[in-house]
Write an enzyme that holds these catalytic residues in place. Sequence first.
Site, mmCIF file in Angstrom:
data_model
loop_
_atom_site.group_PDB
_atom_site.id
_atom_site.type_symbol
_atom_site.label_atom_id
_atom_site.label_comp_id
_atom_site.label_asym_id
_atom_site.label_seq_id
_atom_site.Cartn_x
_atom_site.Cartn_y
_atom_site.Cartn_z
ATOM 1 N N SER A 48 0.829 -1.199 0.000
ATOM 2 C CA SER A 48 0.000 0.000 0.000
ATOM 3 C C SER A 48 0.874 1.264 0.000
ATOM 4 O O SER A 48 1.715 1.414 -0.881
ATOM 5 C CB SER A 48 -0.957 -0.024 1.195
ATOM 6 O OG SER A 48 -1.894 1.029 1.119
ATOM 7 N N ASP A 99 -8.059 -5.801 -6.192
ATOM 8 C CA ASP A 99 -7.860 -4.553 -5.447
ATOM 9 C C ASP A 99 -8.310 -3.377 -6.296
ATOM 10 O O ASP A 99 -7.833 -3.195 -7.416
ATOM 11 C CB ASP A 99 -6.382 -4.407 -5.069
ATOM 12 C CG ASP A 99 -6.087 -3.088 -4.372
ATOM 13 O OD1 ASP A 99 -7.006 -2.522 -3.741
ATOM 14 O OD2 ASP A 99 -4.936 -2.628 -4.451
ATOM 15 N N HIS A 158 -5.993 -5.903 -1.604
ATOM 16 C CA HIS A 158 -5.065 -4.787 -1.447
ATOM 17 C C HIS A 158 -3.806 -5.156 -0.668
ATOM 18 O O HIS A 158 -2.759 -4.549 -0.858
ATOM 19 C CB HIS A 158 -5.788 -3.627 -0.755
ATOM 20 C CG HIS A 158 -4.988 -2.370 -0.671
ATOM 21 N ND1 HIS A 158 -4.426 -1.768 -1.774
ATOM 22 C CD2 HIS A 158 -4.639 -1.591 0.399
ATOM 23 C CE1 HIS A 158 -3.776 -0.679 -1.389
ATOM 24 N NE2 HIS A 158 -3.890 -0.551 -0.089
#
Length: 452
Positions: free
Chosen positions: A184, A366, A419
């Site tokens: 991320s 994601d 994610h």
Amino acid sequence: MANDYISFVFKSLLLLIHLVFLGQHHVDSASVVKSLPGFEGPLPFELETGYIGVGEEEEVQLFYYFIKSERNPKEDPLLLWLTGGPGCSAISGLLYENGPLTMKLDVYNGTLPSLVSTTYSWTKNSSMIFLDQPVGTGFSYSRTELFNKPSDTGEAKRIHEFLQKWLGKHQEFSSNPFYVGGDSYSGITVPATVQEISKGNYQCCKPPINLQGYMLGNPITDSKIDGNSQIPYAHGMALISDELYESLKRICKGEYEHVDPYNTECLKLLEEFNECTSKLYRSHILYPLCEMTNPDCYIYRYSLSHYWVNDETVRKALQINKESIREWKRCDWSKPYTKDIISSVPYHMNNSINGYRSLIFSGDHDFEVPLIGTQVWIKSLNYAIVDKWRPWMINNQVAGYTRTYANKMTFATVKGGGHTAEYKPDETFIMFQRWINGQALYGKVKLLQKTE
């Protein structure tokens, strides 16, 4: 004379008090943790927690969890894992993504939540440091407000200093192959940290850190590239119609992040796009969008760590410094933070030039950082393709797709992933295991060490 003597004694006492204060606050701490509340029996791995002070007067105290490799810690790689956010605790990685423990998924009834062992821990073949960063995250803290305002570039320097000091106190790991990883928002922090370490190895710091490469999952890289990839991704996943997609491309001209305010037709189309996608759980589009308080919701597990970490017996077991005692939050979005790296693409370029290996992987469900955008910035590096796009397999089943480049970069998708690694932990572990051992994901063995 008497007054001079009293003045001398008074000044000496003040100096002594100051030295004691410095001694209490500037001595790094480390504790071996044999057991944890909520886990039955002794820990089946070696865990150390502690603080490392950084800054001229060690104003910033960074908290870490260190877990030795379960295979061969003397020779196995050492991996620093940086959770994204910015402002998400290292516990996110340790308990939910790639650590040896996780929360037992029971409904909270007022008693301490339980921990259970995992089968997919990356510590099976690597020693790992999980670091609470930036300052103000998890149990890391600053003694003055002046140093409590982190930034992308500032944190890269602090992390480098942390590593130098940590390795100075753990010299038995100084020769182990070293990697940095994260996901991320760490797509910004990790490449900058790698460049900072590399620069330090050449310019200032002895012994050099044995840096070999880095890995990133669904990395935020460039806000424009990442943001503009969401609409083509939504179309590819059948979240919007062909007609809406074609209109968006034609009217907005591919620019969906910084839209001309006078282009009202584009703005109306974006409203229509938002109507189609606003009710999705963006970290994994197949999961329901629901409240953390709902035990049937995927993210309910995050609330369990809140109850667990904020228990006094847990803080005592982890040897948390009393100065950092406050309500622990898994992710604290309220802290001030300066995002002074607009794009980490130049850092990837520099790290490639310096010969470091990299693994970039994307969960293909994601919506936060779609794999389409990641492929766009990788392509912008203009490196030749070494191994064509092909599936990588686990037990004769497709686990994702992969491609390798001439700059020692491997890109991989994780089929059904989201994610972060937690959505497909077993598959992500096998992918990591192959890559860290120097294998191509589809099986060919390659050299592991970076050549000078």
